[in-house]
Design an enzyme around this catalytic site. Sequence first.
Site, PDB file in Angstrom:
ATOM      1  N   HIS A 363      41.431  53.481  37.690  1.00 16.36           N
ATOM      2  CA  HIS A 363      40.953  53.439  36.312  1.00 16.36           C
ATOM      3  C   HIS A 363      41.440  54.569  35.448  1.00 16.36           C
ATOM      4  CE1 HIS A 363      38.700  50.056  37.598  1.00 16.36           C
ATOM      5  NE2 HIS A 363      38.800  49.721  36.334  1.00 16.36           N
ATOM      6  N   ARG A 470      35.911  47.476  27.962  1.00 16.89           N
ATOM      7  CA  ARG A 470      35.273  47.888  29.226  1.00 16.89           C
ATOM      8  C   ARG A 470      34.046  48.725  28.888  1.00 16.89           C
ATOM      9  NH1 ARG A 470      40.955  48.218  30.860  1.00 16.89           N
ATOM     10  NH2 ARG A 470      41.219  47.201  32.875  1.00 16.89           N
ATOM     11  N   ARG A 506      32.798  43.159  27.810  1.00 14.89           N
ATOM     12  CA  ARG A 506      32.525  42.843  29.210  1.00 14.89           C
ATOM     13  C   ARG A 506      31.237  43.535  29.637  1.00 14.89           C
ATOM     14  NH1 ARG A 506      36.743  44.477  33.789  1.00 14.89           N
ATOM     15  NH2 ARG A 506      36.003  46.569  33.319  1.00 14.89           N
ATOM     16  N   GLU A 604      38.746  37.351  39.134  1.00 14.71           N
ATOM     17  CA  GLU A 604      39.359  38.498  39.796  1.00 14.71           C
ATOM     18  C   GLU A 604      39.076  38.512  41.295  1.00 14.71           C
ATOM     19  OE1 GLU A 604      38.194  42.028  37.695  1.00 14.71           O
ATOM     20  OE2 GLU A 604      36.125  41.419  37.491  1.00 14.71           O
ATOM     21  N   ASN A 627      44.185  42.956  38.069  1.00 14.89           N
ATOM     22  CA  ASN A 627      44.113  44.219  38.831  1.00 14.89           C
ATOM     23  C   ASN A 627      43.309  44.007  40.106  1.00 14.89           C
ATOM     24  OD1 ASN A 627      45.229  45.177  36.499  1.00 14.89           O
ATOM     25  ND2 ASN A 627      43.355  46.105  35.729  1.00 14.89           N
ATOM     26  N   ASP A 628      42.133  43.422  39.956  1.00  9.75           N
ATOM     27  CA  ASP A 628      41.318  43.173  41.144  1.00  9.75           C
ATOM     28  C   ASP A 628      41.819  41.962  41.917  1.00  9.75           C
ATOM     29  OD1 ASP A 628      39.353  45.190  41.494  1.00  9.75           O
ATOM     30  OD2 ASP A 628      38.479  44.558  39.599  1.00  9.75           O
ATOM     31  N   ARG A 638      43.385  49.015  45.489  1.00  5.82           N
ATOM     32  CA  ARG A 638      44.149  49.404  44.299  1.00  5.82           C
ATOM     33  C   ARG A 638      44.153  50.906  44.050  1.00  5.82           C
ATOM     34  NH1 ARG A 638      40.496  46.810  39.429  1.00  5.82           N
ATOM     35  NH2 ARG A 638      41.328  48.425  38.094  1.00  5.82           N
ATOM     36  N   CYS A 675      43.990  39.546  31.345  1.00  9.41           N
ATOM     37  CA  CYS A 675      43.636  40.864  30.804  1.00  9.41           C
ATOM     38  C   CYS A 675      43.922  42.009  31.786  1.00  9.41           C
ATOM     39  CB  CYS A 675      42.173  40.897  30.353  1.00  9.41           C
ATOM     40  SG  CYS A 675      41.020  40.758  31.709  1.00  9.41           S
TER      41      CYS A 675
END
Length: 756
Positions: A363, A470, A506, A604, A627-628, A638, A675
Amino acid sequence: MLAALRRIVKKVSHAECLDEALQLILNFVQETLKVDACSVYLAEQEGEQPRWVLRAAEGFNCQAVGEACLAWDQGLVGLVAERAEPVNLQHAAEHPRYCYLPDLGEEPFEAFLAVPIIHRRKVLGVLVVQQRENRSFGEDTVAFLLTLAAQLATHILQAIVGDEVAPTGDKKKLTSVIHGLSGASGVAIGEAVVLYSPAALERVPDREVVDIESEITRFRAACEAVQAEIGVLAGLMKDKLPAKELALFDAYKMMLKSEDTWQPVIEGIRKGNWAPGALRDAIEEYSRIFAEIEDPYLRERASDVRDLGKRVLMQLQDKKQQPTVFPAKTIIVGDEISATQLAEVPHECLKGMVSRSGSGSSHVAILARALGIPTVMGATEMPSSRLEGHSLVIDGYRGHVFIDPSAAVRNQFSKLAKEERELSHDLEGLMALPTVTPDGVSLSLFANTGLQAEINPQLLQVADGIGLYRTEVPFQVRSRFPSEAEQREIYRAPLEAFAPRPVVLRTLDIGADKQLPYFPIEAENPALGWRGIRVTLDHPEIFLTQIRAMLKASEGLDNLSILLPMISRVEEVMDSVALIWQAHQELLDEGVEAVYPRIGVMVEVPSAIYQIAAIAKRVDFISVGTNDLTQYLMAVDRNNARVAELYDSLHPAVLNALMHLKTDLTPYNKPLGICGEIAGDPLGALLFLGMGVDSLSVSGSSLLRVKWVIRSFTVEKAQQILAQALVLESSTEVRLLLERELEQAGLGGLIRAGKH
Ligand code: PEP
Ligand code: MG
């Protein structure tokens, strides 16, 4: 044996320089195995030719250290490196690869055992033990040396790089290069500022001190403050502890008061290091001495000394002592940089970031990309604590860091940085143009955000809305959950700024590497644990407060969408929708005129792909969090630098999974967006154009780059490229294909440093 192994690894990790690290290893090996001789050869580059140089030796002619060397494929050492496995010989001289080094005086040795020292598949060196009589080294010895070499490889590498870093101001040293992972693209030139957690004694960097006397005074004051603190503690414990234990507090106070205890610190300061750095050295030394004591009770006292050291450090780190003035071109460097530390550096000074841990999908790297800060992650060999004030160059495209770059390297990168600025300037010409392909297909281009500072005039002009806000970021920078009113204010800002364009908020997505300081979530396997929607559904009070705040914030605007993270089963969608409905009803009852929001689900977790029909029926849109999704599809953490090379959202397995999703979703006519970070990568954007997704949501710094890609390729061409990519077998092949296409279309400046 295990305890001894741990101790030696710790000692080596704290060694001042490479020579000390190697000497510690050899002493330990000789003592433990009772061998006549042992040595370490390290790989070195001599012009174009690599070779093996004897870097440390025990039981040989010491003059040969640094002098004796072997060609890359020469001798038994070369054989060990070539095979990347141990060689164990009873009569070494009889082996065809045996090579006699006259300077070394190794004639009397018969038995030979050597193991490779390997870091990330690369042989750094070879550890050798030898014996006069013809002795056969047993399996236990081989296994012991292998364990030792494997454990020490990272520390040896760090010591090698650390040795190459000269004290600040020594201009004669050569540039050293560290190879990490790309965190955020771009190049940066600046000065290192080392960040470390408060009271993490071992991570305190060296820092030059100008006014030595006042630094000593500051240190003495800190010791006095700790004495007082201990006095208070002793008072509180008076009735609760037996006299024997209370005596410990007196012992602490005596230690703190004694001039002898702190003499090494004062000496360190007099040599020019600041008090925290000198304290770190002294405490390390004390810990080393205590750790060697055989008596377990006395050995344990090492932890008391460290505790006292930390307390003094905390006093020294009184907020006022933290650097408040950052150099104009700051590159922050650290073992583990947190999102809050990143946010604390004034934006105008922050030019780059290098983290020893983490990867491009951590992150903090995502935040850096959002801020447009060139970043290198997973720089495992970086000697962070030695870098304060050193000049650095970062190549964020390739993940390289140059320490004390030569004039030639600096010039080359200044030129690239200038070209980058020109490219950004050229891209500004696209700001007012629509996001449409040459054959007239338009795509929504949204922004990913979470930091207030990110909503700037350029973002407002370029983005079609916010595709992913986020919300955990404003939660992370507080010391308790924000109230409903505070949250309302936070969410109102983006909703108002972008109205009537859509803003996707989100719901709180915490767990794994997104932690709240006041609500820590610990788990053995956090990525598979209590994360995202699982946490908020278990805490409806947190979820409802957030939804109420979002709905209130959207009053009169009608542009709110709510996105649910980490959905892995349909029941989670149903439960979330029920709570959103409940919150909306409550507000209507209270007279708040909030419009019912659009609701979306993040795909995800792979299971969501296979349940997309059941999910799509219940919501308004789908947003893929690549990403996930990549981490769960490829089983690659990750955030783990060790496996970061296996993490790639352009892997054919990920692309085929996305195609599957697209096909199964088509009958439901629900918009599909991407996204995850790969949407903002020009290579990814090209493929998603071919896939026919409805929107891309990317970090602010990628908006114009992605727009350029979309305006340069027809959908038909993008579809052809996608079809080719889907049948490839590795991400390397996919990348080569896409890079070639971008180069051919004249967009090469988007994928490497520079413009041309
Ligand atoms: C994702 O997983 O792709 C995503 C966008 O969410 P985050 O990176 O915040 O986990
Ligand atoms: Mg995610």
